[in-house]
Design a protein around this motif. Structure first.
Motif, PDB file in Angstrom:
ATOM      1  N   LEU A   2      42.544  16.299  54.706  1.00 40.08           N
ATOM      2  CA  LEU A   2      41.883  17.596  54.607  1.00 40.08           C
ATOM      3  C   LEU A   2      41.758  18.242  55.969  1.00 40.08           C
ATOM      4  N   LEU A   3      41.911  19.541  55.997  1.00 38.72           N
ATOM      5  CA  LEU A   3      41.713  20.289  57.226  1.00 38.72           C
ATOM      6  C   LEU A   3      40.228  20.352  57.547  1.00 38.72           C
ATOM      7  N   PRO A   4      39.860  20.512  58.816  1.00 38.23           N
ATOM      8  CA  PRO A   4      38.447  20.675  59.158  1.00 38.23           C
ATOM      9  C   PRO A   4      37.862  21.879  58.424  1.00 38.23           C
ATOM     10  N   ASN A   5      36.611  21.811  58.099  1.00 40.78           N
ATOM     11  CA  ASN A   5      35.859  22.896  57.456  1.00 40.78           C
ATOM     12  C   ASN A   5      36.299  23.193  56.029  1.00 40.78           C
ATOM     13  N   VAL A   6      37.068  22.309  55.405  1.00 39.36           N
ATOM     14  CA  VAL A   6      37.427  22.486  54.007  1.00 39.36           C
ATOM     15  C   VAL A   6      36.468  21.644  53.184  1.00 39.36           C
ATOM     16  N   GLU A   7      35.681  22.319  52.369  1.00 36.60           N
ATOM     17  CA  GLU A   7      34.703  21.601  51.564  1.00 36.60           C
ATOM     18  C   GLU A   7      35.363  20.957  50.364  1.00 36.60           C
ATOM     19  N   LYS A   8      34.749  19.897  49.888  1.00 39.81           N
ATOM     20  CA  LYS A   8      35.181  19.221  48.670  1.00 39.81           C
ATOM     21  C   LYS A   8      34.274  19.656  47.530  1.00 39.81           C
ATOM     22  N   PRO A   9      34.727  19.504  46.283  1.00 45.65           N
ATOM     23  CA  PRO A   9      33.853  19.766  45.147  1.00 45.65           C
ATOM     24  C   PRO A   9      32.665  18.797  45.168  1.00 45.65           C
ATOM     25  N   TYR A  10      31.516  19.276  44.720  1.00 44.83           N
ATOM     26  CA  TYR A  10      30.334  18.417  44.620  1.00 44.83           C
ATOM     27  C   TYR A  10      29.389  18.939  43.551  1.00 44.83           C
ATOM     28  N   LEU A  11      28.573  18.025  43.034  1.00 42.44           N
ATOM     29  CA  LEU A  11      27.608  18.371  41.995  1.00 42.44           C
ATOM     30  C   LEU A  11      26.341  18.946  42.609  1.00 42.44           C
ATOM     31  N   ILE A  12      25.756  19.914  41.904  1.00 43.64           N
ATOM     32  CA  ILE A  12      24.496  20.551  42.291  1.00 43.64           C
ATOM     33  C   ILE A  12      23.507  20.324  41.159  1.00 43.64           C
ATOM     34  N   THR A  13      22.311  19.828  41.476  1.00 40.83           N
ATOM     35  CA  THR A  13      21.270  19.663  40.462  1.00 40.83           C
ATOM     36  C   THR A  13      20.279  20.810  40.598  1.00 40.83           C
ATOM     37  N   PHE A  14      20.160  21.591  39.533  1.00 41.60           N
ATOM     38  CA  PHE A  14      19.209  22.696  39.498  1.00 41.60           C
ATOM     39  C   PHE A  14      17.873  22.169  38.986  1.00 41.60           C
ATOM     40  N   PRO A  15      16.763  22.823  39.350  1.00 43.57           N
ATOM     41  CA  PRO A  15      15.464  22.388  38.833  1.00 43.57           C
ATOM     42  C   PRO A  15      15.478  22.386  37.298  1.00 43.57           C
ATOM     43  N   LYS A  16      14.800  21.417  36.717  1.00 50.87           N
ATOM     44  CA  LYS A  16      14.671  21.314  35.259  1.00 50.87           C
ATOM     45  C   LYS A  16      13.173  21.313  34.968  1.00 50.87           C
ATOM     46  N   LEU A  17      12.677  22.444  34.527  1.00 48.78           N
ATOM     47  CA  LEU A  17      11.250  22.626  34.318  1.00 48.78           C
ATOM     48  C   LEU A  17      10.942  22.611  32.825  1.00 48.78           C
ATOM     49  N   GLY A  18       9.901  21.894  32.421  1.00 45.22           N
ATOM     50  CA  GLY A  18       9.505  21.850  31.018  1.00 45.22           C
ATOM     51  C   GLY A  18       9.302  20.430  30.560  1.00 45.22           C
ATOM     52  N   ALA A  19       9.370  20.262  29.255  1.00 41.80           N
ATOM     53  CA  ALA A  19       9.147  18.963  28.622  1.00 41.80           C
ATOM     54  C   ALA A  19       9.836  18.965  27.260  1.00 41.80           C
ATOM     55  N   GLU A  77      41.785  18.870  42.320  1.00 41.85           N
ATOM     56  CA  GLU A  77      42.709  18.261  43.267  1.00 41.85           C
ATOM     57  C   GLU A  77      42.641  19.053  44.562  1.00 41.85           C
ATOM     58  N   MET A  78      42.451  18.332  45.656  1.00 40.89           N
ATOM     59  CA  MET A  78      42.397  18.954  46.964  1.00 40.89           C
ATOM     60  C   MET A  78      43.779  18.875  47.621  1.00 40.89           C
ATOM     61  N   PRO A  79      44.010  19.653  48.659  1.00 41.38           N
ATOM     62  CA  PRO A  79      45.327  19.688  49.301  1.00 41.38           C
ATOM     63  C   PRO A  79      45.816  18.324  49.798  1.00 41.38           C
ATOM     64  N   ASP A  80      44.901  17.416  50.116  1.00 42.90           N
ATOM     65  CA  ASP A  80      45.330  16.089  50.588  1.00 42.90           C
ATOM     66  C   ASP A  80      45.689  15.154  49.445  1.00 42.90           C
ATOM     67  N   GLY A  81      45.627  15.666  48.209  1.00 43.09           N
ATOM     68  CA  GLY A  81      45.963  14.862  47.038  1.00 43.09           C
ATOM     69  C   GLY A  81      44.773  14.172  46.398  1.00 43.09           C
ATOM     70  N   THR A  82      43.581  14.297  46.978  1.00 44.75           N
ATOM     71  CA  THR A  82      42.388  13.687  46.391  1.00 44.75           C
ATOM     72  C   THR A  82      42.083  14.340  45.050  1.00 44.75           C
ATOM     73  N   VAL A  83      42.003  13.524  44.010  1.00 42.99           N
ATOM     74  CA  VAL A  83      41.697  13.996  42.664  1.00 42.99           C
ATOM     75  C   VAL A  83      40.338  13.437  42.262  1.00 42.99           C
ATOM     76  N   ASP A  84      39.472  14.320  41.759  1.00 41.48           N
ATOM     77  CA  ASP A  84      38.168  13.912  41.243  1.00 41.48           C
ATOM     78  C   ASP A  84      38.012  14.438  39.826  1.00 41.48           C
ATOM     79  N   VAL A  85      37.321  13.669  38.998  1.00 44.44           N
ATOM     80  CA  VAL A  85      37.030  14.080  37.629  1.00 44.44           C
ATOM     81  C   VAL A  85      35.517  14.131  37.480  1.00 44.44           C
ATOM     82  N   PHE A  86      35.024  15.271  36.998  1.00 42.63           N
ATOM     83  CA  PHE A  86      33.596  15.487  36.811  1.00 42.63           C
ATOM     84  C   PHE A  86      33.329  15.740  35.336  1.00 42.63           C
ATOM     85  N   ARG A  87      32.287  15.125  34.823  1.00 44.29           N
ATOM     86  CA  ARG A  87      31.884  15.307  33.425  1.00 44.29           C
ATOM     87  C   ARG A  87      30.580  16.106  33.431  1.00 44.29           C
ATOM     88  N   LEU A  88      30.672  17.360  33.031  1.00 40.76           N
ATOM     89  CA  LEU A  88      29.494  18.221  32.977  1.00 40.76           C
ATOM     90  C   LEU A  88      28.982  18.254  31.540  1.00 40.76           C
TER      91      LEU A  88
END
Length: 142
Positions: A2-19, A77-88
């Motif tokens: 990967l080139l410098p300053n190229v971000e990778k995919p990542y998960l974000i957790t949003f607040p979950k309010l309630g019950a 898939e990122m330019p360096d060939g890194t493959v990630d699978v995310f289950r949302l």
């Protein structure tokens, strides 16, 4: 690599309010959980399970994908060939997809995908050919 300053995919957790007995709400405010100013919001739904959507990358657009309902399998898939699978499958979890990440999505029959994007729609921002995706990055990495 990967080139410098190229971000990778990542998960974000949003607040979950309630019950469970009253239900839940998730919320974000401008650039609080989403790492960019949102310029466009869109959603997909009623996608047959046999269909693979996406099949593209962007030159500039950043996105956060959320399975507001159902399940979405996202492959990046990122330019360096890194493959990630995310289950949302939780509506308070989003996936950050940076520019230049080739991505595909496959949906459960009841899935609804909510997308926050950093740019207005522009066809010129899309890299729709897998070969072009590699050519664009190949010339950058040389």
């Amino acid at each position: 690599m990967l080139l410098p300053n190229v971000e990778k995919p990542y998960l974000i957790t949003f607040p979950k309010l309630g019950a469970p007995e009253i239900g839940y709400i998730s919320v974000t405010e401008q650039e609080k959980h989403i790492p960019f100013k949102v310029e466009r919001v869109f959603w997909t739904y009623y996608t047959p399970e046999s269909i693979v959507r996406g099949r593209h990358a962007h030159h500039a657009t950043q996105q956060v994908l959320i399975a507001a309902a159902g399940r979405i399998i996202v492959t990046t898939e990122m330019p360096d060939g890194t493959v990630d699978v995310f289950r949302l499958e939780e509506p308070n979890i989003g996936l950050y997809v940076p520019p230049h990440a080739w991505h595909t999505m496959q949906y459960s029959h009841n899935a609804m995908q909510l997308v926050f994007a950093s740019t207005h729609y522009s066809e010129a921002d899309y890299i729709r050919s897998y070969d072009d995706f590699h050519r664009v990055w190949g010339s950058t990495n040389a």
